[in-house]
Design an enzyme around this catalytic site. Structure first.
Site, PDB file in Angstrom:
ATOM      1  N   CYS A  48       0.926  -1.173   0.026  1.00  0.00           N
ATOM      2  CA  CYS A  48      -0.055   0.022   0.088  1.00  0.00           C
ATOM      3  C   CYS A  48       0.709   1.050  -0.017  1.00  0.00           C
ATOM      4  O   CYS A  48       1.024   1.637   1.108  1.00  0.00           O
ATOM      5  CB  CYS A  48      -0.790   0.011   1.315  1.00  0.00           C
ATOM      6  SG  CYS A  48      -2.240   1.365   1.140  1.00  0.00           S
ATOM      7  N   CYS A  50      -5.648   2.282  -4.510  1.00  0.00           N
ATOM      8  CA  CYS A  50      -5.156   2.925  -3.335  1.00  0.00           C
ATOM      9  C   CYS A  50      -6.097   4.036  -2.815  1.00  0.00           C
ATOM     10  O   CYS A  50      -5.812   5.120  -3.557  1.00  0.00           O
ATOM     11  CB  CYS A  50      -3.670   3.501  -3.494  1.00  0.00           C
ATOM     12  SG  CYS A  50      -3.084   4.096  -1.864  1.00  0.00           S
TER      13      CYS A  50
END
Length: 415
Positions: free
Chosen positions: A171, A351
């Site tokens: 991430c 994201c």
């Protein structure tokens, strides 16, 4: 409940061995068993807990209960799978065998490599020793995300440092999301102008997909945060509230700079597990080598990879794993049945960039930074609907869909 194999000296031969009980490992096992319930599948995973890690940023921003991000591993292992409670120790692909850390071994017809990656806290001198105290925290660990929120709530003046190591990391937006949520809380509380906020990135860009940099920069400017590119966290002295950064100039020269802090949100370097890096399955960088489209190993046809451990250039996110799961499940079964592999993974990753409490920039993209939005909306606009997706819908979909083999909005491109 799944059949549980003893961790001591586990032996056996299976149709498929899955290494890793994280998002990719549980998800692909569930998807395979939905397609072919008679498959004999072993899931190799030493941990007794399974985490929903994407919510830890929200926990650190005071917007999510950390206890809702963890469940017993026994509750998420698919019912017809065998849970081998042991750590992987090495691969012997020429013999179709996986070695276990307890001395056991498992044979397989097909292998799926998805053990995730390793958080290398030890690569930053002094960091591990001070985590969770002295104002040093990280949303990359379950027990520390609540401490992040404690620090954010308690800080009314001083200097807050947020760091991001060299890519790849899981991430890639999470380090800056921690900063945005903290700054938004300080802004709402009227103390932001008394806090020096600094974001130190080891790289030279705020985000890897250029389309999303302008909306993110507007929030950086809104919060008055100082961006320091090519600045890599190297050492921490928590007791002295000091951190040191290796800063690279335009000519490639590196100097070490000292910074004082009142709060430090640190993100560790992230590496392949040693048992993968040192194996025949690893590529040059130590990740499990895969064809980026089929996710099949280029040298061992009965080996596939998924999740954070693979060499493909996609973002390392749970959203990427969600689509990789379908690719691996469809292609592996086709291989077993002597058919051409029907599915190609397009590099999809997502994201959800939490730029403030209640608003998210939903970044969805594939290989080469190509935009792959799920919804027909401008993806660069921060939206409340995207926040509701991130904070409410996606956790439910994760536990009740992805880990159960329900592949909602998860199918990549076909051939």
């Amino acid at each position: 409940m799944s059949k549980d194999a003893t961790a001591r000296g586990a032996q056996g031969d299976f149709d498929i061995v899955v290494v890793g009980g994280g998002s990719a490992g549980i998800g692909v096992t569930a998807s395979l068993l939905r397609r072919r319930p008679d498959l004999r599948i072993a899931v190799v995973e030493p941990s007794d807990r399974h985490y929903y890690q994407p919510a830890w940023t929200l926990v650190g921003g005071g917007a999510f209960d950390v206890t809702r991000t963890v469940r017993p591993m026994a509750d998420v292992i698919p019912r017809r799978a065998v849970w081998v409670r042991a750590a992987a120790a090495g691969f012997e692909p020429e013999r179709n065998r996986l070695r276990l850390a307890d001395g056991g071994a498992l044979g397989y017809r097909q292998l799926i490599v998805c053990p995730g990656l390793r958080l290398a806290w030890e690569k930053v001198e002094g960091l591990d020793a001070t985590l969770g105290r002295n104002g040093v925290t990280s949303n990359y660990r379950y027990e520390l995300a609540p401490y992040t929120w404690e620090l954010v709530r308690g800080l009314e003046s001083g200097r807050a440092l947020f760091t991001q190591p060299a890519m790849p990391i899981k991430c890639a937006g999470a380090p800056q999301k921690a900063m945005y949520l903290a700054c938004d809380h300080w802004r709402r509380g009227g103390v932001l102008d008394r806090i020096q906020v600094e974001f130190d990135l080891a790289g030279a860009a705020l985000f890897g997909v250029p389309t999303f940099v302008p909306p993110l920069m507007r929030y950086v400017e809104r919060y008055g945060a100082a961006l320091r590119f090519n600045s890599n966290l190297a050492a921490v002295d928590g007791g002295a509230r000091k951190a040191w950064f290796d800063v690279k100039d335009a000519d490639g020269n590196v100097r070490r700079e000292e910074r004082a802090f009142d709060m430090l949100h640190a993100v560790p370097p992230q590496l392949p597990h040693d048992f993968l890096r040192d194996s025949p399955l690893a590529g040059a960088a130590g990740w499990c080598e895969v064809d980026p489209a089929t996710l099949q190993h280029p040298r061992y046809a009965n080996v596939f990879g998924a999740g954070d451990a693979i060499s493909a250039s996609n973002a390392k996110t749970a959203a990427a794993a969600r689509k990789q799961i379908v690719t691996v499940a469809e292609n592996l079964i086709a291989l077993r049945e002597g058919r051409p592999m029907p599915v190609r993974y397009d590099g999809y990753g997502s994201c959800p960039l939490t730029v403030e409490r209640g608003r998210v920039v939903l970044a969805e993209f594939g290989y080469g930074g190509r935009l792959l939005p799920t919804f027909p909306l401008d993806p660069t606009v921060p939206r409340r609907s995207a926040w509701l997706l991130k904070a409410r819908l996606l956790p439910w979909v994760y536990w009740n869909g992805m880990l159960k083999g329900r592949e909602w909005l998860a199918h990549p491109l076909g051939n």
